[in-house]
Design a protein around this motif. Sequence first.
Motif, PDB file in Angstrom:
ATOM      1  N   UNK A   1      17.142  11.654 -17.489  1.00 53.29           N
ATOM      2  CA  UNK A   1      17.993  12.511 -16.662  1.00 53.29           C
ATOM      3  C   UNK A   1      17.153  13.545 -15.913  1.00 53.29           C
ATOM      4  N   UNK A   2      16.191  14.141 -16.607  1.00 49.13           N
ATOM      5  CA  UNK A   2      15.337  15.148 -15.984  1.00 49.13           C
ATOM      6  C   UNK A   2      14.536  14.535 -14.838  1.00 49.13           C
ATOM      7  N   UNK A   3      13.995  13.336 -15.054  1.00 53.45           N
ATOM      8  CA  UNK A   3      13.212  12.663 -14.009  1.00 53.45           C
ATOM      9  C   UNK A   3      14.086  12.376 -12.791  1.00 53.45           C
ATOM     10  N   UNK A   4      15.304  11.882 -13.028  1.00 52.76           N
ATOM     11  CA  UNK A   4      16.203  11.597 -11.903  1.00 52.76           C
ATOM     12  C   UNK A   4      16.585  12.880 -11.177  1.00 52.76           C
ATOM     13  N   UNK A   5      16.805  13.951 -11.934  1.00 50.94           N
ATOM     14  CA  UNK A   5      17.136  15.218 -11.307  1.00 50.94           C
ATOM     15  C   UNK A   5      15.998  15.758 -10.460  1.00 50.94           C
ATOM     16  N   UNK A   6      14.770  15.549 -10.922  1.00 51.40           N
ATOM     17  CA  UNK A   6      13.604  16.036 -10.180  1.00 51.40           C
ATOM     18  C   UNK A   6      13.341  15.220  -8.922  1.00 51.40           C
ATOM     19  N   UNK A   7      13.895  13.999  -8.878  1.00 48.34           N
ATOM     20  CA  UNK A   7      13.634  13.111  -7.737  1.00 48.34           C
ATOM     21  C   UNK A   7      14.915  12.690  -7.025  1.00 48.34           C
ATOM     22  N   UNK A   8      15.967  13.471  -7.164  1.00 43.24           N
ATOM     23  CA  UNK A   8      17.266  13.035  -6.673  1.00 43.24           C
ATOM     24  C   UNK A   8      17.301  12.848  -5.163  1.00 43.24           C
ATOM     25  N   UNK A   9      16.383  13.465  -4.432  1.00 40.74           N
ATOM     26  CA  UNK A   9      16.350  13.294  -2.981  1.00 40.74           C
ATOM     27  C   UNK A   9      15.762  11.942  -2.575  1.00 40.74           C
ATOM     28  N   UNK A  10      15.060  11.295  -3.473  1.00 40.72           N
ATOM     29  CA  UNK A  10      14.455  10.002  -3.145  1.00 40.72           C
ATOM     30  C   UNK A  10      15.529   8.918  -3.137  1.00 40.72           C
TER      31      UNK A  10
ATOM     32  N   UNK B   1       0.833  -1.205   0.000  1.00 44.92           N
ATOM     33  CA  UNK B   1       0.000   0.000   0.000  1.00 44.92           C
ATOM     34  C   UNK B   1       0.865   1.252   0.000  1.00 44.92           C
ATOM     35  N   UNK B   2       1.988   1.217   0.716  1.00 45.59           N
ATOM     36  CA  UNK B   2       2.894   2.364   0.720  1.00 45.59           C
ATOM     37  C   UNK B   2       3.436   2.644  -0.672  1.00 45.59           C
ATOM     38  N   UNK B   3       3.765   1.559  -1.373  1.00 41.43           N
ATOM     39  CA  UNK B   3       4.305   1.700  -2.723  1.00 41.43           C
ATOM     40  C   UNK B   3       3.247   2.215  -3.688  1.00 41.43           C
ATOM     41  N   UNK B   4       2.028   1.706  -3.559  1.00 39.91           N
ATOM     42  CA  UNK B   4       0.950   2.106  -4.462  1.00 39.91           C
ATOM     43  C   UNK B   4       0.562   3.568  -4.272  1.00 39.91           C
ATOM     44  N   UNK B   5       0.714   4.076  -3.050  1.00 40.87           N
ATOM     45  CA  UNK B   5       0.310   5.446  -2.777  1.00 40.87           C
ATOM     46  C   UNK B   5       1.375   6.468  -3.159  1.00 40.87           C
ATOM     47  N   UNK B   6       2.613   5.986  -3.373  1.00 45.10           N
ATOM     48  CA  UNK B   6       3.696   6.939  -3.624  1.00 45.10           C
ATOM     49  C   UNK B   6       3.648   7.489  -5.051  1.00 45.10           C
ATOM     50  N   UNK B   7       3.852   8.763  -5.180  1.00 47.88           N
ATOM     51  CA  UNK B   7       3.934   9.419  -6.480  1.00 47.88           C
ATOM     52  C   UNK B   7       5.187  10.274  -6.516  1.00 47.88           C
ATOM     53  N   UNK B   8       6.088   9.997  -7.474  1.00 45.30           N
ATOM     54  CA  UNK B   8       7.258  10.856  -7.589  1.00 45.30           C
ATOM     55  C   UNK B   8       7.084  11.796  -8.771  1.00 45.30           C
ATOM     56  N   UNK B   9       7.902  12.820  -8.821  1.00 43.43           N
ATOM     57  CA  UNK B   9       7.731  13.885  -9.795  1.00 43.43           C
ATOM     58  C   UNK B   9       8.025  13.425 -11.221  1.00 43.43           C
ATOM     59  N   UNK B  10       7.235  13.948 -12.151  1.00 37.95           N
ATOM     60  CA  UNK B  10       7.441  13.750 -13.596  1.00 37.95           C
ATOM     61  C   UNK B  10       7.461  12.275 -13.992  1.00 37.95           C
ATOM     62  N   UNK B  11       6.609  11.474 -13.345  1.00 40.17           N
ATOM     63  CA  UNK B  11       6.547  10.063 -13.696  1.00 40.17           C
ATOM     64  C   UNK B  11       6.173   9.848 -15.153  1.00 40.17           C
ATOM     65  N   UNK B  12       5.318  10.687 -15.689  1.00 43.10           N
ATOM     66  CA  UNK B  12       4.905  10.565 -17.099  1.00 43.10           C
ATOM     67  C   UNK B  12       6.098  10.741 -18.041  1.00 43.10           C
ATOM     68  N   UNK B  13       7.026  11.631 -17.668  1.00 37.75           N
ATOM     69  CA  UNK B  13       8.202  11.854 -18.509  1.00 37.75           C
ATOM     70  C   UNK B  13       9.121  10.636 -18.479  1.00 37.75           C
ATOM     71  N   UNK B  14       9.182   9.982 -17.327  1.00 41.31           N
ATOM     72  CA  UNK B  14       9.964   8.758 -17.240  1.00 41.31           C
ATOM     73  C   UNK B  14       9.411   7.664 -18.132  1.00 41.31           C
ATOM     74  N   UNK B  15       8.082   7.557 -18.186  1.00 44.16           N
ATOM     75  CA  UNK B  15       7.451   6.561 -19.062  1.00 44.16           C
ATOM     76  C   UNK B  15       7.788   6.851 -20.518  1.00 44.16           C
ATOM     77  N   UNK B  16       7.748   8.115 -20.896  1.00 46.20           N
ATOM     78  CA  UNK B  16       8.104   8.496 -22.267  1.00 46.20           C
ATOM     79  C   UNK B  16       9.559   8.153 -22.561  1.00 46.20           C
TER      80      UNK B  16
ATOM     81  N   UNK C   1      15.574  10.110 -25.251  1.00 48.62           N
ATOM     82  CA  UNK C   1      15.182   9.182 -24.195  1.00 48.62           C
ATOM     83  C   UNK C   1      16.026   9.397 -22.940  1.00 48.62           C
ATOM     84  N   UNK C   2      17.334   9.467 -23.125  1.00 49.04           N
ATOM     85  CA  UNK C   2      18.219   9.678 -21.980  1.00 49.04           C
ATOM     86  C   UNK C   2      17.972  11.031 -21.332  1.00 49.04           C
ATOM     87  N   UNK C   3      17.732  12.054 -22.128  1.00 47.83           N
ATOM     88  CA  UNK C   3      17.474  13.379 -21.558  1.00 47.83           C
ATOM     89  C   UNK C   3      16.219  13.365 -20.690  1.00 47.83           C
ATOM     90  N   UNK C   4      15.181  12.683 -21.158  1.00 46.73           N
ATOM     91  CA  UNK C   4      13.954  12.560 -20.358  1.00 46.73           C
ATOM     92  C   UNK C   4      14.247  11.896 -19.017  1.00 46.73           C
TER      93      UNK C   4
END
Length: 203
Positions: free
Chosen positions: A65-74, A24-39, A60-63
């Motif tokens: 990189x941006x997702x990792x940068x937006x979530x680097x604290x995770x 349930x913890x995993x299902x509820x978690x939302x990290x930033x720019x997840x849609x960009x990671x899928x792309x 693809x790599x740039x997308x």
Amino acid sequence: MVRLLLVVFVGAIAIGLLAGGRLANLAEHRFRLGWLGVIGVALQFLPVHGDAGDLVLTASFLCLFVVCGANWRLPGFVLILAGLLLNFVVITVNEGMPVSREAVVASGQAATLSELRELDSPKHHLERPDDRLTALGDVIPVGPPIRQVVSVGDIAVLLGVAWFLIVAMRRGPHRIGSGRPDEPEDQQPEPVGPSPGEEGPSA
């Protein structure tokens, strides 16, 4: 790397459950720019070749990189970013990821050597004598039943994904990166005696 990624997902979830985590913890978690990671991931599977293929792979790599940068604290995302960077550097300097012949055979995929030799892909090619940084290429064999060849960068990405899944299951979405416990801290009991400045009961 899809099969290996699936194994890592299942294994990380199993470890998270054994460590007292909850799906349930995993299902509820939302990290930033997840849609960009899928792309970014989807772009790597497009059957595009030539200069267009190079552009799509770079995008693809740039997308990612941006997702990792937006979530680097995770947890795990710094490791994922490091792995992606390693792969990107090797692919860029060699115009594709060099794949070791020995690793292909050791992984149980010797029958695919001829196909890999003729493969017209911006992402992979059979290792050539003039390739550079080949130690960071696809040189790590994973035998049956997975039968894949991966790079040091791939291993870093997989470990980062596993790290994130396990911690997310154990801590829940609101705790990741916050350092706060799941439940609110116990409130301190209010003082019983008179407040400062007030006189006590007269004798």
